[in-house]
Design a protein around this motif. Structure first.
Motif, PDB file in Angstrom:
ATOM      1  N   GLU A 181      -7.470  14.591   2.330  1.00 48.24           N
ATOM      2  CA  GLU A 181      -7.433  13.286   2.271  1.00 48.24           C
ATOM      3  C   GLU A 181      -6.084  12.730   1.771  1.00 48.24           C
ATOM      4  O   GLU A 181      -5.486  12.958   0.800  1.00 48.24           O
ATOM      5  N   MET A 182      -5.150  11.887   2.439  1.00 47.31           N
ATOM      6  CA  MET A 182      -3.963  11.405   2.211  1.00 47.31           C
ATOM      7  C   MET A 182      -4.175  10.268   1.337  1.00 47.31           C
ATOM      8  O   MET A 182      -5.151   9.382   1.475  1.00 47.31           O
ATOM      9  N   GLU A 216       0.614  -1.177   0.029  1.00 49.50           N
ATOM     10  CA  GLU A 216      -0.050   0.052   0.199  1.00 49.50           C
ATOM     11  C   GLU A 216       0.801   1.476   0.065  1.00 49.50           C
ATOM     12  O   GLU A 216       0.541   2.373  -0.390  1.00 49.50           O
ATOM     13  N   ARG A 217       2.168   1.179   0.253  1.00 51.90           N
ATOM     14  CA  ARG A 217       3.059   2.278   0.273  1.00 51.90           C
ATOM     15  C   ARG A 217       3.617   2.387  -0.826  1.00 51.90           C
ATOM     16  O   ARG A 217       4.635   3.374  -1.174  1.00 51.90           O
ATOM     17  N   PHE A 250      -2.018   7.567   0.805  1.00 52.94           N
ATOM     18  CA  PHE A 250      -1.742   6.486   1.644  1.00 52.94           C
ATOM     19  C   PHE A 250      -1.467   6.880   3.236  1.00 52.94           C
ATOM     20  O   PHE A 250      -1.062   8.064   3.334  1.00 52.94           O
ATOM     21  N   ASP A 251      -1.449   6.068   4.056  1.00 57.32           N
ATOM     22  CA  ASP A 251      -1.262   6.261   5.381  1.00 57.32           C
ATOM     23  C   ASP A 251       0.152   6.419   5.873  1.00 57.32           C
ATOM     24  O   ASP A 251       1.045   5.698   5.331  1.00 57.32           O
ATOM     25  N   GLY A 252       0.329   7.095   6.945  1.00 57.86           N
ATOM     26  CA  GLY A 252       1.590   7.387   7.277  1.00 57.86           C
ATOM     27  C   GLY A 252       2.476   8.308   6.650  1.00 57.86           C
ATOM     28  O   GLY A 252       2.167   8.825   5.653  1.00 57.86           O
ATOM     29  N   LYS A 253       3.656   8.840   7.498  1.00 55.93           N
ATOM     30  CA  LYS A 253       4.613   9.926   7.179  1.00 55.93           C
ATOM     31  C   LYS A 253       5.310   9.194   5.852  1.00 55.93           C
ATOM     32  O   LYS A 253       5.737   8.067   5.567  1.00 55.93           O
ATOM     33  N   TYR A 313       2.900  17.195   5.753  1.00 57.76           N
ATOM     34  CA  TYR A 313       2.150  15.988   5.872  1.00 57.76           C
ATOM     35  C   TYR A 313       1.392  16.270   7.282  1.00 57.76           C
ATOM     36  O   TYR A 313      -0.070  16.245   7.410  1.00 57.76           O
ATOM     37  N   ASN A 314       1.963  16.979   8.260  1.00 56.65           N
ATOM     38  CA  ASN A 314       1.521  17.059   9.338  1.00 56.65           C
ATOM     39  C   ASN A 314       0.463  18.219   9.533  1.00 56.65           C
ATOM     40  O   ASN A 314      -0.771  18.187  10.057  1.00 56.65           O
ATOM     41  N   LYS A 346      -2.689  16.430   7.147  1.00 55.46           N
ATOM     42  CA  LYS A 346      -3.379  15.122   7.497  1.00 55.46           C
ATOM     43  C   LYS A 346      -4.660  14.847   8.217  1.00 55.46           C
ATOM     44  O   LYS A 346      -5.481  14.071   7.967  1.00 55.46           O
ATOM     45  N   ASP A 347      -4.814  15.833   8.945  1.00 51.90           N
ATOM     46  CA  ASP A 347      -5.945  15.862   9.780  1.00 51.90           C
ATOM     47  C   ASP A 347      -6.800  17.049   9.474  1.00 51.90           C
ATOM     48  O   ASP A 347      -7.963  17.597  10.068  1.00 51.90           O
TER      49      ASP A 347
END
Length: 587
Positions: free
Chosen positions: A494-495, A308-309, A497-500, A484-485, A488-489
C-alpha cells in the motif's frame, strides 16, 4: 593514437616485438608495468587485488611452472579481494615512532601505507560486490566483546594497527553497496574518494588564502557556479561550505536575524523583539534545533500545515504570519523545503516567495536533499522560484554522491556573511597582508578551523561535467519511478500517498499475508506498525540490504525507500522487493 588514462602505463611496450601478442592496453600489461613502476611490490598487490592473472589473457598459456613465482610474496595468496590476515612480517616490531618524520623512516612509511592502501582497495572492491553483505551486524555489547577497542597507555605495534584497520572495516556499513538504501547519502565515487585522500594528505585549514590558496580559490569558483545554477544574476552573492545541512540552515537563520536586527550581534536577544520563524510540519528538525542554538527558542518556530503529499500550504503560511504579528511577534524567517526527508516533497516556492516579499520576511530554501535536482534539466522545475530566495542549503553529499561531508549555504546578498560573523581576529586575519584579503574567508564563518570539503565536489565536477551529474541524478529518479510502478498495484503493498513521488522517496507499507484481510482497522494498524521494524531487523541480521522506516503523523511505521547511489540498478530494486516479501512472509 597514444593511450590515455588508467591503462596508459602499459604503453611503454607498444611496438616492442618482444612483448608477444599481449596488447599494451590489456589489464595484464598494465599490471606488468605497474609492478615495475610502483615501489614495494604495490603493483603486484594491485594485480592480485584486481584478480588479473593468466586467465585474463585470451591466448591460453601453460601456468604450471609460473604459478609460484607470479604469486607475490607480500599477498595472502587469495588472488582476490579479502579481509583475511595478510603476512605482515616486520610490522610486529615497528611502531608509529618508526615512521616519518623519524630518521630513515621513509621506506617504513611507504611500506606501511601500502599495506593500508591494500586494505582500503580490498574493501572498496568488496563494497560493490552484490554477493557480499551490506553489514556484518552484531549487537553493541557483542561487538564490544569481540574486539579490544580500549585505549592503552603503551603504544601498539603497526601490526596491531593494521589489524584494527581491518576489523574496523569488517564491521562497517558498506554504504557504497548497491543495495544500501538506508540514508539520503549513499554510494562511493572513486574520484571523490581520491580527492578526499588528497585533502587529508594536504591537511590544511580553510580559514585563509595564506594556508589554503588552491582550496580557497576552488571554493570561490564552485560557489559562484552553484549560485549561477540557482539563477542569481552572474552568480553574485556569497556562500560557504559547512559541516552539514543542519549547520547550513542555522547559518541562514543567523543571517536573517542579523539582516533585520544587526544590533543583536553585540547586544544579544534582549535588545530585539520576540521573533517568529516558519517552516512546514514535514521540514527537517534542524530548523528548530537552529532556533534553540541561536537563543530564539523552539516555541518561536511555527509549523505550517502540509497537504496530503507533504507540501507546505501557502494560505496557512500567510494565516500563521498574520496571527504571529497580532501576538506581537516579528516574523523574520521562512524555511521552505525542496525535498522533505520522508516524503521527498517540494514546497511551492513561487507562492511562498510572494508571501515573504509581501511581509518582508527572509526566504530560505532547505534544499539539502532536493537541491541537486537543479543539475537536471528534466527535474529542476520542481525548484521553480528558488532564484527568489535569500538563501539556500544544498548538500552535494546526497544526490550528487560526493563523499561526506559536503554541504553548501548559498546567500544572495554579498557581504552579509562577513558583516554578520566577522570578529577581526588580528592574529589570523591581519589587514596588511600582501594579497587580496577578500580571499581570507574564515572570518565570515562561525567556525575557526574549517575542513576542506570543496575539493571532492570540484574534482568530481571536473571528472563528470555538469552533464555527468545530470545523468546520475536522472537515473536515480528513474529507479524510484520503477519501484513505484512495480509495487503500486502489487499484492501486499500500500502506498502512503497517491501518485508518483516527486523525488526518489518511495513510501509504502508491506502487508504480510496474515494482515491483508483483517477487517478491524484499529487492530490492523496496531499490527502493521510492528511489521517494518521486524523486517528491517532481519535485513540487518542477514546483511542483505538496508532500507529505512518511520511513522509520520498519524501514519504507522512504513518503509521510506530513497535512492541516491549511482551503483544501484533495476535488478537491485527487484531484489529489494523480493527480500521484503521473503523476510516478512511469516509475520
Amino acid at each position: 593514437m597514444a593511450s590515455h588514462g588508467f591503462w596508459s602505463l602499459g604503453g611503454q611496450n607498444a611496438g616492442n616485438p618482444n612483448a608477444g601478442s599481449q596488447s599494451p592496453s590489456t589489464p595484464r600489461a598494465w599490471c606488468q608495468a605497474a609492478a615495475q613502476k610502483f615501489p614495494g611490490g604495490l603493483g603486484s598487490k594491485l594485480c592480485a587485488l584486481l584478480n588479473v592473472g593468466e586467465e585474463a589473457v585470451d591466448k591460453p598459456v601453460d601456468t604450471s611452472t609460473k604459478q609460484e613465482e607470479e604469486t607475490p610474496a607480500e599477498t595472502c595468496g587469495c588472488n582476490k579481494p579479502c579481509n583475511c590476515s595478510k603476512a605482515t612480517t616486520g610490522f610486529s616490531e615497528l611502531y608509529s615512532t618508526d615512521l616519518l618524520p623519524a630518521l630513515d623512516g621513509d621506506m617504513k612509511t611507504m611500506t606501511f601505507l601500502q599495506e593500508v592502501v591494500d586494505i582500503l582497495l580490498s574493501y572498496i572492491v568488496e563494497s560493490f560486490d552484490r554477493s557480499t553483505k551490506v553489514i556484518d551486524f552484531h549487537y553493541p555489547n557483542e561487538l564490544l566483546q569481540r574486539n579490544n577497542w580500549e585505549l592503552s597507555d603503551e603504544p601498539e605495534s603497526l601490526d596491531d594497527i593494521l589489524v584494527s584497520c581491518r576489523a574496523t572495516l569488517k564491521y562497517a556499513i558498506k554504504t557504497a553497496h548497491p543495495r544500501y538504501f538506508n540514508q539520503l547519502s549513499t554510494g562511493l565515487d572513486m574520484v571523490g574518494l581520491a580527492a578526499d585522500w588528497l585533502t587529508s594528505t594536504a591537511n590544511t585549514n580553510m580559514f585563509t588564502y595564506e594556508v589554503a590558496p588552491v582550496f580557497v580559490l576552488l571554493e570561490y569558483v564552485t560557489l559562484k557556479k552553484m549560485r549561477e545554477i540557482i539563477g542569481w544574476s552572474d552568480g553574485r552573492g556569497d556562500g560557504i561550505f559547512s559541516p552539514g545541512g543542519a549547520i547550513s540552515n542555522m547559518y541562514a537563520m543567523l543571517l536573517a536575524r542579523f539582516k533585520m536586527f544587526p544590533e543583536v550581534k553585540e547586544k544579544g536577544m534582549s535588545s530585539i523583539p520576540k521573533l517568529a520563524a516558519f517552516t512546514s510540519e514535514h521540514s527537517h528538525f534542524s530548523i528548530k534545533k537552529g532556533a534553540a542554538a541561536l537563543g530564539i527558542g523552539t516555541e518561536s518556530v511555527i509549523c505550517i500545515k502540509v497537504d496530503e503529499r507533504g507540501k507546505m500550504i501557502p494560505s496557512d503560511l500567510e494565516k500563521k504570519i498574520l496571527e504571529a504579528k497580532q501576538k506581537g511577534l516579528v516574523p523574520f524567517f521562512v524555511s521552505a523545503t525542496a525535498g522533505t526527508t520522508v516524503y521527498g516533497a517540494f514546497d511551492p516556492l513561487i507562492a511562498i516567495s510572494d508571501i515573504c516579499k509581501k511581509y518582508d520576511v527572509w526566504m530560505h530554501v532547505d534544499g539539502a536533499w532536493g537541491g541537486s535536482l537543479l543539475m537536471s534539466r528534466k527535474h529542476r522545475w520542481k525548484l521553480n522560484g528558488v532564484e527568489r530566495a535569500n538563501s539556500m542549503t544544498w548538500n552535494p553529499h546526497k544526490m550528487m554522491a560526493v563523499p561526506l561531508q559536503c554541504s553548501a549555504l548559498l546567500v544572495r546578498e554579498e557581504g552579509l556573511m562577513q558583516n554578520c560573523n566577522q570578529m577581526h581576529a588580528v592574529y589570523l586575519f591581519q589587514q596588511d597582508k600582501h594579497y587580496d584579503l577578500g580571499y581570507d574567508t574564515g572570518d565570515k564563518a562561525l567556525q575557526c578551523g574549517r575542513h576542506v570539503d570543496i575539493f571532492k565536489l570540484w574534482l568530481m565536477w571536473r571528472a563528470k561535467g555538469t552533464i555527468g551529474f545530470e545523468a546520475q541524478i536522472d537515473k536515480c529518479l528513474e529507479l524510484s519511478e520503477y519501484l513505484y510502478n512495480k509495487i503500486k498495484d502489487r499484492e501486499g503493498y500500500e502506498m502512503v500517498f497517491d501518485g508518483k513521488p516527486q523525488h526518489t522517496n518511495v513510501c509504502f507499507w508491506y502487508l504480510p499475508p496474515s494482515l491483508r484481510y483483517v477487517e478491524d482497522k484499529v487492530e490492523k494498524q496496531k499490527r502493521l506498525h510492528k511489521v517494518a521494524p521486524v523486517i528491517k531487523a532481519r535485513m540487518m541480521e542477514y546483511g542483505t540490504t538496508m532500507v529505512s522506516y518511520q511513522p509520520q503523523g498519524d501514519k504507522v511505521n512504513f518503509f521510506r525507500m530513497v535512492i541516491s547511489n549511482p551503483a544501484a540498478t533495476f535488478e537491485d530494486i527487484d531484489f529489494l522487493i523480493e527480500e521484503i516479501e521473503r523476510l516478512g512472509q511469516d509475520l
